[in-house]
Write a protein that holds these residues in place. Structure first.
Motif, short mmCIF file in Angstrom:
data_model
loop_
_atom_site.label_atom_id
_atom_site.label_comp_id
_atom_site.label_asym_id
_atom_site.label_seq_id
_atom_site.Cartn_x
_atom_site.Cartn_y
_atom_site.Cartn_z
N ASN A 287 0.91 -1.25 0.09
CA ASN A 287 -0.01 -0.14 0.06
C ASN A 287 0.83 1.33 -0.12
OD1 ASN A 287 -1.55 1.98 1.01
ND2 ASN A 287 -3.08 0.72 1.86
N TYR A 288 0.53 2.04 -1.01
CA TYR A 288 1.32 3.35 -0.86
C TYR A 288 0.54 4.50 -0.70
CZ TYR A 288 5.18 0.39 -3.03
OH TYR A 288 6.03 -0.54 -3.16
N ASP A 289 -0.28 4.34 0.14
CA ASP A 289 -1.24 5.56 0.47
C ASP A 289 -0.60 6.68 0.88
OD1 ASP A 289 -3.85 6.49 0.45
OD2 ASP A 289 -4.05 6.28 2.40
N GLY B 262 -2.33 9.37 -8.30
CA GLY B 262 -1.99 8.91 -6.94
C GLY B 262 -1.77 10.12 -6.19
N THR B 263 -0.53 10.80 -6.82
CA THR B 263 -0.07 11.94 -6.02
C THR B 263 -1.22 12.94 -5.27
OG1 THR B 263 1.71 11.89 -7.33
CG2 THR B 263 1.58 13.85 -5.93
N TYR B 264 -2.40 13.31 -6.30
CA TYR B 264 -3.36 14.28 -5.81
C TYR B 264 -4.63 13.67 -5.80
CZ TYR B 264 0.42 17.46 -7.36
OH TYR B 264 1.69 18.01 -7.37
N GLU C 168 -2.25 -1.58 -14.64
CA GLU C 168 -0.84 -2.29 -14.63
C GLU C 168 0.04 -2.27 -15.50
OE1 GLU C 168 0.13 -6.58 -12.47
OE2 GLU C 168 -1.28 -6.62 -14.16
N GLN C 169 -0.52 -2.19 -16.97
CA GLN C 169 0.38 -2.42 -18.04
C GLN C 169 0.93 -1.07 -18.15
OE1 GLN C 169 -1.41 -2.09 -22.13
NE2 GLN C 169 -0.01 -3.56 -22.79
N ALA C 170 0.43 -0.18 -17.74
CA ALA C 170 1.21 1.40 -17.82
C ALA C 170 2.25 1.45 -16.91
CB ALA C 170 0.00 2.59 -17.20
N TYR C 171 2.19 0.97 -15.58
CA TYR C 171 3.24 0.76 -14.59
C TYR C 171 4.28 -0.19 -15.34
CZ TYR C 171 6.02 -1.19 -11.05
OH TYR C 171 7.14 -1.92 -10.25
N ALA D 287 3.49 5.23 -15.49
CA ALA D 287 2.93 5.83 -14.56
C ALA D 287 3.67 5.06 -13.36
CB ALA D 287 1.53 5.27 -14.52
N PRO D 288 3.98 5.73 -12.17
CA PRO D 288 4.52 5.24 -11.06
C PRO D 288 3.89 4.16 -10.58
CG PRO D 288 3.68 7.35 -10.59
CD PRO D 288 3.40 7.18 -12.14
N LEU D 289 4.45 3.45 -9.72
CA LEU D 289 4.16 2.63 -9.00
C LEU D 289 2.75 2.98 -7.91
CD1 LEU D 289 3.47 -0.57 -8.02
CD2 LEU D 289 5.48 -0.28 -6.63
N ALA D 290 3.14 3.88 -7.29
CA ALA D 290 2.25 4.53 -6.11
C ALA D 290 0.84 4.93 -6.77
CB ALA D 290 2.86 5.74 -5.49
N SER D 291 0.83 5.45 -7.80
CA SER D 291 -0.34 5.88 -8.66
C SER D 291 -1.05 4.76 -8.86
CB SER D 291 -0.08 6.73 -9.73
OG SER D 291 0.37 8.23 -9.35
N VAL D 292 -0.56 4.00 -9.73
CA VAL D 292 -1.09 2.69 -10.14
C VAL D 292 -1.85 1.78 -9.02
CG1 VAL D 292 -0.44 0.61 -11.53
CG2 VAL D 292 0.30 2.52 -12.00
N GLU D 293 -0.78 1.55 -8.08
CA GLU D 293 -1.18 0.66 -6.91
C GLU D 293 -2.49 1.58 -6.19
OE1 GLU D 293 -2.34 -0.15 -3.12
OE2 GLU D 293 -1.16 1.67 -3.03
N GLY D 294 -2.64 2.82 -6.15
CA GLY D 294 -3.56 3.29 -5.40
C GLY D 294 -4.79 3.47 -6.22
N PHE D 295 -4.85 3.36 -7.55
CA PHE D 295 -5.87 3.14 -8.40
C PHE D 295 -6.48 1.68 -8.51
CE2 PHE D 295 -7.81 2.26 -12.90
CZ PHE D 295 -8.83 3.13 -12.76
#
Length: 512
Positions: A178-180, A253-255, A290-293, A298-306
């Motif tokens: 989790n990269y929340d 993810g960031t915002y 997942e493919q974008a990561y 796209a960074p892992l934190a954004s992809v994981e959050g989505f």
């Protein structure tokens, strides 16, 4: 006739399990628009338009495949509700069985079962394969959890392992599940930068006809129809998905928790309505992220959050809904009974954050999850509003609202109405949180740093009154213990003054 196949308004996919083994020579499909589905809560006109237009477009797709279909348009019949339509069709066709995919609404399932019993006809309800966790699978998982509480994080990790998503062998990609903590940034003084707006879909002739119908039949319902940007066909939903992955996911993810005045959409995907109507499948949405990561887009934190929102929370709340109904509908842990202020239907409040969030909701039928949870939901809890009235309001005003997802999110998460069955704490905060995550406070007559006095932010006043009232409960919770330590440092007179002013604020709630 062999099967009367019912397709509900949020089951608009050719992969609908009720259509498996469909035989045009023996089976018949029925779809119906009825007034009750727009009036059992005072539905937003954007929401009504979305459902009716998407249903009519899907009916065209069925007719193009020469599937026998009876489609009841709202303006062409007098049946008050779905059950009345089903009874008429059963009397006309005398089928051996009624076949319908699992509904997303407990109320609709009860109506289906009652109608089938009344007509002594078999009811076949195949499992909804749109979802990645079936209702029986979730029930088995829930039975295995220790204690009486359910936690999304445990469920989510199991789903990641099951589907091998963002995994490196048996471990999570990047070493963390989790990269929340990386996904809570505010926008700063400059506001949103380099934000490419999501595609908007000009209404075609069919949608324009629906808009005219809704304006005529629902003139007093909330919401405007000057613009209608939502996808009503699968091709449009796929275009919206592609735009999100390419243009918004990298900074999503960031915002994802940020808010900004007159910027309702920011980096959010706007895919929930398409997912909930089943114009999109969650598997294809997750795979695209997942493919974008994997491709470094796209960074892992954004992809994981989505992915956590789609694979984790979305699937989790559906499981909770069917596990907890019908008790969830009437849950009221804090025994809050206050009526909704009239400005919930106008947005005309002096609290800038609520004016913005409710105003944009009434305008567009949309607000993102932090606006719903940490502005509207937060105020509803602090102001002791009736959970049932708040939940009905959320169901009425958002285009993506279907009860299986709306009710657990509102009653269970935002309002803590079921006493923390699947949330670890009540979501309460002062006006300082809103100031940190938005620019709303800069244009507000209230000061989020003040606890009492005419200039004090109602959020802050009510927050401290809530802490004082529920000090024992919050002190016993590891996640809220620190909040109430400050209450213990207050004198009795300070606490009395806050409680008295909070009581005054609530008496004047219509004027806030």
């Amino acid at each position: 006739m062999r099967n009367l196949v019912i397709i509900l308004g949020d089951q608009l996919t050719l992969d609908n399990p009720a259509l498996q083994a469909f035989d045009p020579s023996q089976d018949h499909i029925v779809m119906a628009e009825v007034m009750q589905e727009s009036t059992h809560v005072w539905s937003h006109r954007q929401r009504i338009t979305l459902f009716l237009s998407a249903m009519r477009h899907f009916a065209e797709a069925l007719q193009a495949r020469h599937f026998p279909l009876t489609y009841f348009k709202l303006e062409s019949h007098d049946y008050p509700d779905l059950a009345a339509v089903w009874r008429a069709m059963l009397q006309q066709h005398q089928p051996e069985a009624v076949r319908v995919c699992e509904p997303g609404d407990w109320r609709v399932l009860q109506a289906l079962q009652a109608t089938a019993r009344e007509h002594h006809v078999a009811l076949d309800v195949p499992q909804d394969t749109h979802y990645m966790c079936s209702i029986p699978q979730f029930q088995r998982w829930a039975e295995q959890q220790k204690g009486s509480s359910l936690r999304m994080e445990n469920f989510y990790r199991g789903m990641r392992k099951k589907y091998k998503l963002l995994m490196k062998g048996d471990a999570p990609a990047g070493g963390e599940w989790n990269y929340d903590k990386q996904n809570r940034e505010h926008l700063g003084k400059e506001g949103p930068q380099n934000l490419k707006p999501s595609p908007r879909f000009a209404p075609d002739a069919l949608t324009q006809a629906v808009i005219a119908l809704v304006k005529k039949r629902f003139p007093d319902h909330p919401g405007k129809l000057d613009e209608f940007p939502w996808p009503v066909k699968r091709a449009q939903a796929l275009k919206l998905l592609s735009h999100f992955i390419a243009e918004k996911l990298p900074q999503f993810g960031t915002y994802q928790d940020a808010m900004w005045q007159d910027s309702p959409y920011l980096w959010h995907s706007l895919l929930a309505s398409a997912l909930n109507l089943k114009l999109l499948n969650p598997r294809e949405v997750i795979a695209a992220a997942e493919q974008a990561y994997q491709q470094g887009q796209a960074p892992l934190a954004s992809v994981e959050g989505f992915i956590r929102q789609v694979l984790g929370w979305r699937e989790f709340v559906r499981g909770v809904y069917w596990l907890e109904m019908p008790a969830l509908k009437s849950a009221n842990y804090f025994k809050h009974e206050r009526d909704l202020p009239a400005w919930f239907w106008t947005g005309q409040t002096q609290m800038q954050c609520l004016s913005q969030c409710i105003g944009q909701t009434l305008e567009t039928g949309y607000a993102h999850h932090i606006q719903r949870l940490m502005v509207i939901g937060l105020f509803s809890t602090l102001a002791e509003l009736s959970p049932q009235q708040v939940a009905d309001w959320f169901l009425a005003v958002y285009v993506d609202a279907v009860e299986w997802v709306e009710l657990p999110n509102v009653a269970g998460m935002a309002l803590y109405a079921n006493g923390g069955r699947f949330t670890s704490k009540p979501y309460v905060a002062s006006g300082a949180y809103i100031k940190r995550m938005s620019n709303y406070c800069a244009n507000c007559r209230y000061d989020p740093t003040l606890k009492a006095g005419e200039a004090a932010c109602p959020f802050t006043t009510l927050y401290w009154a809530f802490l004082i009232k529920h000090e024992t409960l919050l002190a016993g919770n590891q996640r809220t213990r620190l909040m109430v330590q400050h209450v213990g440092k207050m004198t009795a007179s300070e606490q009395s003054a806050i409680k008295a002013f909070a009581s005054q604020r609530l008496k004047q709630i219509q004027q806030l």
